[in-house]
Design an enzyme around this catalytic site. Structure first.
Site, PDB file in Angstrom:
ATOM      1  N   ARG A 234       0.836  -1.200   0.000  1.00 31.91           N
ATOM      2  CA  ARG A 234       0.000   0.000   0.000  1.00 31.91           C
ATOM      3  C   ARG A 234       0.874   1.255   0.000  1.00 31.91           C
ATOM      4  NH1 ARG A 234      -4.784   1.429   4.329  1.00 31.91           N
ATOM      5  NH2 ARG A 234      -4.803  -0.849   4.448  1.00 31.91           N
ATOM      6  N   ARG A 235       1.932   1.237   0.795  1.00 29.09           N
ATOM      7  CA  ARG A 235       2.799   2.414   0.862  1.00 29.09           C
ATOM      8  C   ARG A 235       3.402   2.731  -0.498  1.00 29.09           C
ATOM      9  NH1 ARG A 235       8.202   2.923   4.734  1.00 29.09           N
ATOM     10  NH2 ARG A 235       8.826   5.027   4.057  1.00 29.09           N
TER      11      ARG A 235
ATOM     12  N   GLY B 239       2.386   1.643  -3.479  1.00 26.00           N
ATOM     13  CA  GLY B 239       1.340   1.933  -4.453  1.00 26.00           C
ATOM     14  C   GLY B 239       0.807   3.346  -4.324  1.00 26.00           C
TER      15      GLY B 239
ATOM     16  N   GLU C 195      -2.879  -3.030  -7.181  1.00 22.99           N
ATOM     17  CA  GLU C 195      -3.362  -4.006  -6.209  1.00 22.99           C
ATOM     18  C   GLU C 195      -2.414  -3.928  -5.032  1.00 22.99           C
ATOM     19  OE1 GLU C 195      -2.740  -8.265  -4.975  1.00 22.99           O
ATOM     20  OE2 GLU C 195      -3.159  -8.303  -7.130  1.00 22.99           O
TER      21      GLU C 195
ATOM     22  N   CYS D 157      -1.617 -12.495  -2.196  1.00 26.19           N
ATOM     23  CA  CYS D 157      -2.459 -11.339  -1.913  1.00 26.19           C
ATOM     24  C   CYS D 157      -3.844 -11.745  -1.427  1.00 26.19           C
ATOM     25  CB  CYS D 157      -2.563 -10.447  -3.145  1.00 26.19           C
ATOM     26  SG  CYS D 157      -2.671 -11.343  -4.690  1.00 26.19           S
TER      27      CYS D 157
ATOM     28  N   GLU E 267      -2.833  -5.292   7.225  1.00 23.27           N
ATOM     29  CA  GLU E 267      -2.292  -6.515   6.638  1.00 23.27           C
ATOM     30  C   GLU E 267      -0.924  -6.844   7.223  1.00 23.27           C
ATOM     31  OE1 GLU E 267      -1.460  -8.354   2.185  1.00 23.27           O
ATOM     32  OE2 GLU E 267      -1.090  -6.215   2.544  1.00 23.27           O
TER      33      GLU E 267
END
Length: 525
Positions: free
Chosen positions: A243-244, A246, A265, A302, A392
Site C-alpha cells: 500500500r505504501r 502503491g 493491487e 495477496c 495486513e
C-alpha cells in the site's frame, strides 16, 4: 539464452550504467551472479520514447497478428525450459512445482488474451445508424469502438515472479489492448525477469513487431519507478505491491500535468467467515483447510486469509484448537526477500505485543532466513476499537476474531476496509445468515467464495481480482481474467464518418465479423 545483467530497451540489450545490484537466494542469503546495472534517466527516456513511437503502428496491426504475437510470447517462454525455472527457484526460494504452475498460468493467460483479441468483442463496437427524417432533427450516424490508451508502465511483483511480472497479467492485457509496455522489473528476481524479457524480444523479432512495443528496465532503488510513472509518454500504470509503495506512485500519477489511470493491487486481509452450521458440521476440517491456505507459499499471496470471523461457541473453540494443532506442524519457510521477512516479523511482533491480542499458535522454528507461521485471537469489540488490528501482515499470520452474536459479527464486517476476497463457510442451515451478509460482502470485496479459500485465482473470463480501496486503487477493475483488458482501453465515437474511413470494427459490412451492438441489439456471435 544466457544471463547478461542487461536491460532490454526496444530491440537493444543495454547495460545500465547506474548502481549495480545482485539477486540473492532468500533461503540461504547467497549472492547470485551476474550483477545487473540500474537504468539511468537517459535509459528511461529512451524506452519511453520508443514505446510512444511504436504505439500507433502496433495498435493499428490486424487483430489476428496481435493475437499471434501474444501466442509467440507464450511459446518463447515455454522454450526457455528448465533454465527459467531453475533461476526463479534460486531468486525466490519457491519450489519447482509452484514455479512450473506459475509458468503455465503465465503462458495460459497470454493465450487466453489471444482468443479475446481474435474475437473482437473487447472493442465493444456500437452502431446507431443515421435517421435522416427524424423530427425535429436528423439523428446523425454514430459509431463507437474502444482503442488502446497508449504506452503502459508495468511494475513486476515480488510474490509472483512470472504471472504478475514481466509477461504477467498486466503486460498481457495491455499488449492485448494494443498498448506498448515498459516494464520495471522487480529487483528481487532480475535474472528471471531478464530471461522472460529475452523471450518477449524473440517474439517481437519473429513477428516483426515494432521494436518499441516492449522494454525492460532494472533499478536497485525507487527513482526509475517514480520516473516511469511521471514520464509524459506513459498513459497508464499497472502495479502490484505494498500500500505504501502503491500510494506513493498513485500520487505521482494523479499530480502529473496530465493525470493518468493508476491500477494498483495493494493490501487485503481477506476475511474468512465461519457460520454456525458449518462449524457444527466440520469445524476441525475447516481448520485444516484454513491452515493449508494460510501457510501456502509462506503466506505470500495477496488472497491469504489474514482474518477469521466467527460467533463465539464451543464449535469455535473446536476450530481454534484444530487450527493451533495444524499450524504447529508447519515448518518455517523462507520468504521472498529479506525486506518482506523483516516486515512480516515486525507485524507478528506488533500483534504479539498488543494488549488486546493473544497469540494462540505458531509454526515450527526454522533457520535464520525463515519465517514461522503465527495465529492470534481477539474479540470483536477489541477489533473494532483498535483499527491497527485490521492492517495486513503479509505472510502466514492470521487473527481469529470472536463475536458475541451475529449482530456483532455484522458490525465488524461493516467496519472492514475493502478486500480482494471474502470466504464464507456455511451449510443450508446458514442460508438466512448468509442472505444478511451477502449485500455487505458485495460492497466490501471483489470475489465472494463459499466453502473455500481465496488462495488460487483462476484465470478465466468471469474472474475478478480486485476490490474497493485499499485492495485496489480502482474498484471498477480486475487485474486477472479477460476483463483486465478494459483497464487499457478508451471509447471513441465516429459521427458521420464515411464508410471508407471508418475502422474495420464499425464498417457497414463488418469485415472483421465481430459481435456488435447495432441499434441497441446485439448482432453477431
Amino acid at each position: 539464452m544466457s544471463l547478461t545483467g542487461n536491460m532490454q530497451i526496444g530491440g537493444r540489450a543495454v547495460r545500465g550504467s547506474g548502481t549495480d545490484f545482485h539477486a540473492y537466494n532468500p533461503a540461504t542469503g547467497e549472492k547470485l551472479e551476474p550483477a545487473f546495472g540500474s537504468a539511468t534517466a537517459a535509459d528511461l527516456q529512451a524506452a519511453c520514447t520508443l514505446a510512444k513511437k511504436a504505439f500507433r503502428p502496433y495498435r493499428l496491426l490486424p487483430l489476428a497478428r496481435r493475437a499471434e504475437f501474444l501466442e509467440a510470447i507464450g511459446n518463447a517462454i515455454e522454450a526457455l525450459g528448465d533454465e527459467l525455472i531453475e533461476r526463479a527457484m534460486q531468486e525466490t526460494g519457491l519450489p519447482r512445482g509452484r514455479l512450473e504452475g506459475e509458468r503455465g498460468r503465465t503462458v495460459s493467460q497470454l493465450r487466453l488474451f489471444a482468443t479475446v483479441v481474435r474475437d473482437g468483442a473487447f472493442l465493444d463496437a456500437r452502431i446507431d445508424p443515421e435517421i435522416p427524417d427524424r423530427k425535429p432533427a436528423r439523428r446523425p450516424d454514430i459509431r463507437e469502438q474502444h482503442i488502446a490508451l497508449g504506452p503502459v508502465a508495468v511494475f513486476g511483483a515480488s510474490n509472483f515472479p512470472l504471472a504478475f511480472s514481466v509477461a504477467g497479467g498486466d503486460t498481457a492485457s495491455a499488449l492485448a489492448a494494443g498498448c506498448t509496455v515498459v516494464v520495471k522489473a522487480h529487483s528481487a528476481h532480475p535474472g528471471t525477469s531478464e530471461l522472460v524479457g529475452q523471450a518477449i524480444h524473440s517474439a517481437v523479432q519473429q513477428m516483426q513487431i515494432p521494436e518499441g512495443v516492449f522494454s525492460l528496465l532494472f533499478d536497485s532503488g525507487f527513482a526509475i519507478g517514480a520516473g516511469l510513472v511521471a514520464a509524459p509518454q506513459i498513459k497508464a500504470v499497472g502495479f502490484t505491491g505494498s500500500r505504501r509503495g502503491g500510494m506513493a506512485l498513485f500520487k505521482i500519477a494523479r499530480e502529473r500535468s496530465e493525470p493518468i489511470p493508476f491500477y494498483a493491487e495493494m493490501s487485503s486481509i481477506n476475511p474468512v467467515i465461519l457460520l454456525p452450521g458449518a462449524l457444527k458440521e466440520r469445524a476441525a476440517a475447516i481448520a485444516g483447510e484454513f491452515v493449508s491456505s494460510l501457510t501456502l507459499g509462506a503466506g505470500q499471496f495477496c488472497t491469504n486469509p489474514g482474518l477469521v470471523l466467527a460467533v463465539d461457541s464451543p464449535e469455535t473453540d473446536t476450530f481454534a484448537a484444530a487450527a493451533v494443532a495444524a499450524i504447529a506442524s508447519v515448518s518455517a519457510t523462507a520468504m521472498l526477500t529479506a525486506g518482506i521477512q523483516s516486515a512480516f516479523d515486525q507485524g507478528v511482533s506488533r500483534l504479539a505485543g498488543h494488549r488486546a491480542v493473544e497469540k494462540i499458535g505458531g509454526g515450527a522454528a526454522g533457520g535464520p532466513h525463515h519465517a514461522e507461521a503465527a495465529l492470534f485471537a481477539t474479540s470483536a469489540g477489541a477489533f473494532r476499537d483498535h483499527a491497527e488490528l485490521g492492517e495486513e501482515v503479509f505472510g502466514a499470520s492470521s487473527l481469529v476474531v470472536r463475536a458475541k452474536d451475529m449482530d456483532e459479527l455484522v458490525s465488524v464486517l461493516e467496519a472492514l476496509e475493502g478486500q480482494l476476497t471474502a470466504s464464507v463457510h456455511m451449510t443450508d442451515a446458514d442460508s438466512g445468515a448468509m442472505g444478511r451478509l451477502l449485500p455487505i460482502l458485495e460492497e466490501k470485496v471483489g470475489r465472494i467464495l463459499i466453502n473455500g479459500f481465496g488462495t488460487g485465482v483462476e484465470v478465466c473470463h468471469a474472474m475478478v481480482h480486485g476490490g474497493p480501496y485499499p485492495a485496489t486503487s480502482d474498484s471498477r477493475t480486475t487485474s486477472v481474467g479477460t476483463l483486465a483488458i478494459r483497464r487499457f482501453l478508451r471509447p471513441v465515437a465516429y459521427q458521420d464518418l464515411p464508410d471508407a474511413l471508418r475502422p474495420d470494427s464499425v464498417k457497414e459490412k463488418n469485415p472483421l465479423g465481430i459481435p456488435r451492438l447495432e441499434n441497441g441489439r446485439r448482432q453477431g456471435r
